[in-house]
Design an enzyme around this catalytic site. Structure first.
Site, mmCIF file in Angstrom:
data_model
loop_
_atom_site.group_PDB
_atom_site.id
_atom_site.type_symbol
_atom_site.label_atom_id
_atom_site.label_comp_id
_atom_site.label_asym_id
_atom_site.label_seq_id
_atom_site.Cartn_x
_atom_site.Cartn_y
_atom_site.Cartn_z
ATOM 1 C CE LYS A 72 -0.862 -10.343 -3.511
ATOM 2 N NZ LYS A 72 -2.284 -10.389 -3.244
ATOM 3 C CG HIS A 121 -1.899 -1.068 1.329
ATOM 4 N ND1 HIS A 121 -1.850 -2.037 2.288
ATOM 5 C CD2 HIS A 121 -2.987 -1.337 0.566
ATOM 6 C CE1 HIS A 121 -2.868 -2.874 2.131
ATOM 7 N NE2 HIS A 121 -3.569 -2.473 1.086
#
Ligand code: PAF
Length: 291
Positions: free
Chosen positions: A157, A45
């Protein structure tokens, strides 16, 4: 004597819990980048936040564990919720606004209207997690309408999610630029994920087979789709015999834009994607390939 270098203290982000609070903060923000998350923030993140910072004046991180994208037997209840730690990370990374609405703000009543992902959302993740992409697109649509970002950043991802969101923005004429940021891996190769905290040390060792399989497939890329898949499959077959074992949901080589499986003479951008269980944890990973 020279003073040791110190990092300047960061100010805590403004936190909005409701659309009204967000609106008050939303005025005069300049170009806004949104990083949608479900919290439990990790280095993956943080790389999205860094990318957002490069493309906007204001970085908004949303933190919302979206019930609509979890199936009845999935991990909605036990999904890690770590708001205080997340806010500390956001402060360190210079996030300007955190939008962290409670569930009743995002879903005040029955959600009658949802966004359909079409056929891209029925394969791979969509096949194994029915309703998942409908839930993701519906909440992303709400977040886009509430935050009104110029740019939104998603991780590679979740490659299928990134493609499906891109397609929604294109097909529904949304005035937002969607950007992908590369997968972040730990030193051992495991792709960072909020769900990695579920893994025991033994399970984590077994889980490394996913990234090894993708690497092996990528190394065989000159051999074409059949060679790529069999190289990756060989690693997963071996990991199926490990203790604890890997149990594969799918291994697929797909067109990066449509997520349809590629024919053997395919030329273009592809994604080698895998989803597998290790113990009670479901992991996904992928590698982009140009064939
Ligand atoms: O990738 C995620 O964390 C979620 O699917 C998202 C995009 C925040 C929507 O809930």
């Amino acid at each position: 004597m020279t003073k040791p270098a110190t990092t300047p203290p960061r100010t805590a982000p403004a936190v909005a819990r409701t659309p009204e609070e967000l609106d008050r903060l939303r005025a005069n923000l300049g170009r806004v980048a949104l990083v949608p998350t479900m919290g439990a923030l990790h280095s993956g993140h943080r790389s999205l936040i860094a990318a957002a910072r490069d493309h906007a004046d204001t970085v908004v991180v949303s933190i919302f564990v979206n019930p609509l994208q979890f199936g009845p037997n999935e991990d909605y209840d036990r999904y890690p919720r770590t708001l205080d730690d997340d806010l500390a990370i956001c402060a360190e990374d210079g996030v300007d606004v955190v939008f962290a609405p409670p569930v009743e703000v995002m879903y005040p009543g029955e959600q009658m209207v949802t966004v359909s992902p079409g056929r891209m959302g029925r394969v791979l993740e969509g096949e194994f997690r029915p309703g998942f992409f409908e839930g993701v697109l519906t909440v992303v649509n709400k977040l886009f309408n509430l935050v009104r970002p110029d740019v939104a950043i998603f991780g590679q991802k979740d490659a299928q999610q990134l493609s499906v969101v891109r397609r929604m923005v294109r097909d529904l004429c949304m005035p937002i630029t969607v950007m992908g940021a590369p997968t972040v891996r730990d030193a051992d190769g495991l792709a960072t994920s909020s769900r990695n905290v579920y893994l025991s040390p033994e399970e984590r060792t077994t889980a490394l087979a996913l990234s090894r399989a993708l690497l092996s497939g990528a190394d065989a890329s000159v051999t074409g789709p059949v060679g790529i898949l069999s190289a990756a499959r060989a690693v997963l077959d071996e990991a199926a015999l490990a203790t604890p074992p890997v149990a594969v949901d799918y291994l697929a080589l797909v067109d990066a834009h449509t997520f349809g499986e590629v024919p053997n003479d395919f030329r273009g951008e592809a994604v080698l994607a895998v989803a597998a269980w290790v113990g009670k944890t479901r992991l996904i990973d992928n590698v982009p390939l140009t064939l």
